[in-house]
Design a protein around this motif. Structure first.
Motif, short mmCIF file in Angstrom:
data_model
loop_
_atom_site.label_atom_id
_atom_site.label_comp_id
_atom_site.label_asym_id
_atom_site.label_seq_id
_atom_site.Cartn_x
_atom_site.Cartn_y
_atom_site.Cartn_z
N ASP A 133 0.85 -1.19 0.00
CA ASP A 133 0.00 0.00 0.00
C ASP A 133 0.89 1.24 0.00
N PRO A 134 1.03 1.92 -1.15
CA PRO A 134 1.89 3.10 -1.21
C PRO A 134 1.45 4.19 -0.25
N GLY A 135 0.18 4.17 0.16
CA GLY A 135 -0.33 5.21 1.03
C GLY A 135 0.25 5.19 2.42
N LEU A 136 0.91 4.11 2.80
CA LEU A 136 1.50 4.02 4.13
C LEU A 136 2.80 4.81 4.23
N GLY A 137 3.35 5.21 3.08
CA GLY A 137 4.56 6.02 3.09
C GLY A 137 5.85 5.24 3.31
N VAL A 138 5.80 3.92 3.15
CA VAL A 138 6.98 3.07 3.33
C VAL A 138 7.52 2.67 1.96
N PRO A 139 8.83 2.81 1.71
CA PRO A 139 9.37 2.36 0.41
C PRO A 139 9.11 0.88 0.20
N PHE A 140 8.91 0.50 -1.06
CA PHE A 140 8.59 -0.91 -1.31
C PHE A 140 9.70 -1.85 -0.84
N ALA A 141 10.96 -1.46 -1.08
CA ALA A 141 12.08 -2.32 -0.65
C ALA A 141 12.05 -2.53 0.86
N GLY A 142 11.71 -1.47 1.61
CA GLY A 142 11.64 -1.60 3.06
C GLY A 142 10.49 -2.49 3.51
N TYR A 143 9.45 -2.56 2.69
CA TYR A 143 8.31 -3.42 3.00
C TYR A 143 8.58 -4.87 2.58
N ALA A 144 9.14 -5.03 1.38
CA ALA A 144 9.30 -6.38 0.83
C ALA A 144 10.45 -7.15 1.46
N THR A 145 11.53 -6.45 1.85
CA THR A 145 12.71 -7.15 2.37
C THR A 145 12.40 -8.02 3.58
N PRO A 146 11.76 -7.50 4.63
CA PRO A 146 11.45 -8.38 5.77
C PRO A 146 10.46 -9.47 5.41
N THR A 147 9.57 -9.19 4.45
CA THR A 147 8.62 -10.23 4.04
C THR A 147 9.34 -11.39 3.38
N ILE A 148 10.24 -11.08 2.47
CA ILE A 148 10.99 -12.13 1.75
C ILE A 148 11.94 -12.85 2.71
N THR A 149 12.64 -12.09 3.54
CA THR A 149 13.57 -12.69 4.50
C THR A 149 12.83 -13.62 5.45
N GLY A 150 11.66 -13.18 5.91
CA GLY A 150 10.87 -14.03 6.80
C GLY A 150 10.46 -15.33 6.12
N ALA A 151 10.08 -15.25 4.85
CA ALA A 151 9.70 -16.46 4.12
C ALA A 151 10.88 -17.42 3.98
N LEU A 152 12.06 -16.87 3.73
CA LEU A 152 13.26 -17.72 3.62
C LEU A 152 13.57 -18.39 4.95
N LYS A 153 13.46 -17.65 6.04
CA LYS A 153 13.74 -18.23 7.36
C LYS A 153 12.73 -19.32 7.70
N ARG A 154 11.46 -19.08 7.38
CA ARG A 154 10.45 -20.11 7.64
C ARG A 154 10.70 -21.36 6.80
N HIS A 155 11.19 -21.14 5.58
CA HIS A 155 11.52 -22.28 4.72
C HIS A 155 12.58 -23.16 5.38
N PHE A 156 13.62 -22.53 5.91
CA PHE A 156 14.66 -23.31 6.59
C PHE A 156 14.12 -23.97 7.85
N ARG A 157 13.31 -23.24 8.58
CA ARG A 157 12.77 -23.79 9.82
C ARG A 157 11.91 -25.02 9.56
#
Length: 254
Positions: free
Chosen positions: A81-105
């Motif tokens: 949601d661009p309206g939140l004022g957060v850059p996309f990279a700042g939003y997507a990075t923890p989402t992708i990193t979290g998915a990778l960590k869950r994959h290993f777990r």
């Protein structure tokens, strides 16, 4: 359709951020939305690729990690949601990193390490990404611990324990199976000492007898051919061979 972003270049080129904002403003039933969504995902795939590569060499094929990161990227694009004022990279990075960590777990067997070390290294890794983005450069562990007020020795221990907690794949991550990188017993190694000793014994024979032995046991010539090669009779060759073999046997077994 939403109006194009004013942040267009003089040439009219549209940036990835512009496309992302335009996508968020399009209704779900818009016929052009599918094509634009695919273009936005393509824009940000390099981010998913970089994050997946950070986790390479920990027991999972890199291609699997790329797929996990790509799926997480797609979810990020759909939920952003661009309206939140957060850059996309700042939003997507923890989402992708979290998915990778869950994959290993969920899929990779780990060696358990102390929870304190797990938590410390997770904190350091997260803070390291933020500090690196802020400083626009690679941040060393000493600088990171100083910024967080964490003991450097403890941080090094946590890093070491974190690096060995993943069980490596027996198929390897670089296309070379581990079994092909492990040494095996050489069946010819036991004969090295014997060959060296035999070579020393052969050196003690007269030159003509060494040649006869070589023609018989290396070239595997019959005695009549050896006789023609060395200019002797077959009987003489037979006697020299018998004498040479007796001498070698005596010398070798001494």
């Amino acid at each position: 359709m939403a109006a194009p972003s004013p942040a267009l270049t003089a040439s009219g080129a549209e940036s990835p951020d512009d496309r992302l904002r335009r996508l968020a403003g399009m209704p779900s039933g818009d016929a052009l939305r599918i094509e634009l969504r695919a273009r936005v995902i393509e824009d940000w795939l390099p981010l998913a690729e970089r994050l997946a590569c950070r986790y390479a060499g920990r027991g999972e094929p890199l291609e699997d990690l790329r797929q996990v990161a790509a799926v997480a990227l797609i979810l990020s694009v759909d939920r952003f949601d661009p309206g939140l004022g957060v850059p996309f990279a700042g939003y997507a990075t923890p989402t992708i990193t979290g998915a990778l960590k869950r994959h290993f777990r969920d899929t990779v067997c780990r060696i358990r390490i102390p929870r304190r070390s797990q938590e410390l290294w997770a904190r350091l890794a997260s803070a390291g990404e933020q500090l690196a983005q802020r400083e626009q450069r690679t941040v060393g562990l000493d600088e990171l611990t100083a910024d967080l007020g964490v003991d450097l020795a403890r941080a090094r221990t946590a890093r070491l324990e974190a690096s060995v907690q993943w069980v490596g794949s027996l198929d390897g991550d670089r296309g070379v199976p581990l079994r092909e990188m492990v040494g095996a017993a050489d069946p010819g190694i036991d004969g090295v000492e014997t060959r060296c000793a035999l070579r020393a014994c052969l050196a003690e024979l007269p030159a003509r007898e060494r040649r006869i032995v070589a023609l018989r046991f290396v070239s595997e010539l019959p005695q009549h051919r050896i006789a023609a090669e060395v200019g002797l009779s077959q009987m003489q060759v037979s006697r020299l061979l018998a004498r040479s073999m007796a001498r070698l046997r005596e010398r070798f077994l001494a």
